[in-house]
Design a protein around this motif. Structure first.
Motif, short mmCIF file in Angstrom:
data_model
loop_
_atom_site.label_atom_id
_atom_site.label_comp_id
_atom_site.label_asym_id
_atom_site.label_seq_id
_atom_site.Cartn_x
_atom_site.Cartn_y
_atom_site.Cartn_z
N UNK A 53 0.78 -1.42 -0.10
CA UNK A 53 0.22 -0.03 -0.22
C UNK A 53 0.74 0.82 -0.06
N UNK A 54 1.92 1.16 0.24
CA UNK A 54 2.96 2.46 0.25
C UNK A 54 3.59 2.77 -0.61
N UNK A 55 3.62 2.19 -2.06
CA UNK A 55 3.28 2.71 -3.18
C UNK A 55 2.62 2.38 -4.33
N UNK A 56 1.48 3.67 -5.08
CA UNK A 56 1.01 3.90 -5.49
C UNK A 56 1.19 4.77 -6.34
N UNK A 110 5.75 9.29 -12.99
CA UNK A 110 6.15 8.11 -14.31
C UNK A 110 6.30 7.31 -13.14
N UNK A 111 5.43 6.36 -14.22
CA UNK A 111 5.19 4.77 -13.59
C UNK A 111 4.29 3.94 -13.58
N UNK A 112 3.73 2.95 -13.20
CA UNK A 112 5.24 1.70 -13.09
C UNK A 112 5.71 1.02 -13.48
N UNK A 113 6.02 -0.18 -13.15
CA UNK A 113 6.91 -1.49 -14.53
C UNK A 113 5.64 -2.00 -14.05
N UNK A 114 5.70 -2.67 -14.43
CA UNK A 114 5.25 -4.30 -13.80
C UNK A 114 6.38 -5.63 -14.34
N UNK A 115 7.06 -5.85 -13.28
CA UNK A 115 8.16 -6.82 -13.05
C UNK A 115 7.72 -8.07 -12.71
N UNK A 116 7.38 -9.52 -12.68
CA UNK A 116 7.09 -10.37 -12.04
C UNK A 116 7.95 -10.89 -11.15
N UNK A 117 8.46 -10.94 -9.91
CA UNK A 117 9.12 -11.77 -9.65
C UNK A 117 8.64 -12.21 -8.09
N UNK A 118 9.79 -13.43 -7.46
CA UNK A 118 9.59 -14.66 -6.40
C UNK A 118 9.61 -13.30 -5.23
N UNK A 151 11.22 4.99 -6.73
CA UNK A 151 11.63 3.94 -5.20
C UNK A 151 10.52 3.03 -6.66
N UNK A 152 9.82 2.00 -5.85
CA UNK A 152 9.70 0.20 -6.62
C UNK A 152 8.86 0.06 -5.09
N UNK A 153 7.71 -0.89 -5.87
CA UNK A 153 6.32 -0.87 -4.68
C UNK A 153 6.31 -2.15 -5.32
N UNK A 154 5.13 -3.73 -4.57
CA UNK A 154 5.37 -4.44 -5.23
C UNK A 154 3.41 -4.88 -4.96
N UNK A 155 3.28 -5.40 -6.27
CA UNK A 155 1.49 -5.24 -6.16
C UNK A 155 1.02 -6.48 -6.52
N UNK A 156 0.71 -7.38 -5.10
CA UNK A 156 0.01 -8.35 -4.42
C UNK A 156 -0.95 -8.77 -6.16
N UNK A 157 -0.65 -9.36 -7.07
CA UNK A 157 -1.04 -9.48 -8.67
C UNK A 157 -0.96 -11.17 -8.49
#
Length: 475
Positions: free
Chosen positions: A58-61, A281-289, A324-330
């Motif tokens: 939630x901190x990055x959107x 400007x953003x975000x990218x969409x990069x899947x990661x473990x 900055x970067x954040x993780x979305x719960x996709x």
């Protein structure tokens, strides 16, 4: 050992009698959920593994309040986005929550994208966004003259706006607390046991007992569901999004949210102003473990900068304030993973990604509706809301530094006053760490990123945060 057992016993006793609902996760959705359940008369405990609210995804959107124009027609997401939008607009003045009235354009930059705009318009109209309309190239450039000359056309969605992405959920959580909700931080779920109609949740400090559990765990939603049920109905696949924040001087080049034509996988890269006066400007969409560390990487940041310059050429000379970067719960499926097992008193709001900031209030209403229909419902009446005014952090509205008696400027980049720092530390839901203080005040988020104010902040907060600020700083 005897002292440890005594401390643990005290903490166990402090959790009290069984509550109606334990909400797991204090992100945007968890804060909205706590508010809704508390407003409806339920007794609530919120448990959060981090030291503060909004410490995870939630901190990055991008801080956009969406209309749902491009949501799947008839979906739970559309229902929740539009309900959330409407409720935010209804309550925002009560809490002094700002909006930046920008509108949004889905811009087409080639023949293929231009050909998809009528389809997007049809979807917007089907979704009830009746004021959406197509713009010609001349109309687009009249509205945004700094755009690249190769823009072809756009879909205008006038009611898309920018909000403060951190003050809104803080308001929800603070109202919930005023209505009796309890918040437990540094309280990650260790194990769980369902005994008849009661859940017993084991936390580092003891056990909390509840008649129902609401899983709002975001990036750890599937892990929490496995702890509670033994298996999960969905799989979180973390999707990293990197952002670039341009200096405030760059905001003059754009007044409308600039959206790309979306794909089946992602909404794509957005260029937008922020309520704090910057350009994002953003975000990218990069899947990661990895679920804990959304690192920024130079190639992707270079791509974002180049994309911004392609859309608005004048940004080639703009300064970058922060990245900055954040993780979305996709999850493995695009739609929200909202489900329940009423016979077990279990409810889940999982897989909430790009539209979660807007939809949170609607998701809370939806899940509470499921809860109220179940045997877990207590039948308690709705209680009178308690509202309060949050300090304004929006750049286009009056700020605290403009009012005398503010106890000096602590952060000169963002014009954060000593009075604002003290107000945050003394608030009903004070920050638990430096990140929480930054989100409540914007201190150390400007050009110098805390270089000039960190020592003063460490001094002001000494002994007042569960995670101290830079204790090694030489004062």
């Amino acid at each position: 050992m005897a002292v440890a057992r005594q401390q643990r016993s005290t903490l166990l006793t402090a959790f009290g009698d069984p509550v109606d609902a334990v909400i797991i996760g204090a992100g945007i959705v968890g804060c909205a959920m706590a508010r809704r359940f508390s407003l409806e008369g339920a007794s609530v405990v919120v448990i959060e593994r981090a030291p503060d609210i909004l410490s995870g995804a939630s901190k990055a959107n991008s801080a956009i309040l969406h209309t749902g124009f491009d949501a799947p027609p008839g979906s739970v997401e559309l229902q929740c986005v539009q309900a959330g939008y409407d409720e935010y607009m209804q309550i925002r003045k009560d809490f002094n929550l700002p909006i930046l009235d920008t509108g949004a354009m889905v811009a087409a930059w080639d023949d293929s994208e231009e050909g998809r705009l009528p389809e997007l318009l049809d979807q917007a109209l089907l979704n009830g966004v009746a004021d959406a309309r197509l713009l010609s190239r001349a109309e687009v450039l009249a509205r945004e003259p700094a755009l690249g000359a190769h823009v072809r056309a756009a879909l205008l969605v006038p009611r898309e706006v920018i909000i403060d992405p951190w003050s809104a959920p803080l308001a929800y959580a603070t109202q919930a607390k005023a209505l009796g909700a309890q918040f437990r931080f540094n309280a990650g779920l260790l194990s769980a046991r369902l005994d008849g109609r009661l859940w017993h949740l084991e936390l580092p400090a003891g056990t909390v007992t509840a008649r129902s559990v609401v899983n709002c765990s975001g990036i750890h939603g599937d892990t929490v569901e496995r702890i509670l049920l033994g298996e999960a109905q969905f799989e979180i696949r973390p999707r990293k999004g990197q952002f670039i924040v341009f200096d405030k001087a760059a905001a003059k080049h754009l007044r409308t949210i600039l959206l790309p034509v979306p794909t089946a996988r992602t909404k794509g890269v957005v260029l937008t102003r922020t309520i704090f006066g910057n350009l994002l400007v953003g975000p990218t969409a990069e899947e990661q473990e990895e679920r804990e560390r959304p690192d920024v990487t130079r190639p992707e940041l270079d791509m974002l900068f180049a994309k911004a310059v392609e859309l608005v050429p004048a940004l080639a000379q703009a300064q970058v304030t922060a990245v900055y970067a954040g993780l979305r719960p996709a999850s493995e499926e695009k739609h929200y993973r909202v489900h329940s097992l009423p016979e077990k008193g279990y409810f889940c709001a999982g897989g909430i990604r790009s539209t979660g900031l807007t939809a949170a209030l609607g998701i809370a209403r939806h899940v509470h509706g499921l809860w109220a229909q179940s045997q877990a419902a207590s039948g308690k009446p709705t209680v009178a809301p308690q509202t309060f005014t949050l300090p304004n952090l929006a750049e286009h509205l009056p700020r605290d530094w403009q009012t005398p008696g503010h106890d000096g400027i602590v952060c000169h980049c963002e014009m954060v006053t000593g009075r604002e720092i003290e107000a945050a530390l003394g608030s009903p839901l004070p920050p638990g760490d430096f990140g929480g203080l930054r989100r409540r005040t914007r201190c150390a988020m400007g050009r110098c990123q805390g270089f000039n104010c960190l020592a003063r902040l460490a001094s002001l907060t000494e002994g007042r945060l569960s995670v101290p600020i830079a204790p090694e700083v030489d004062r």
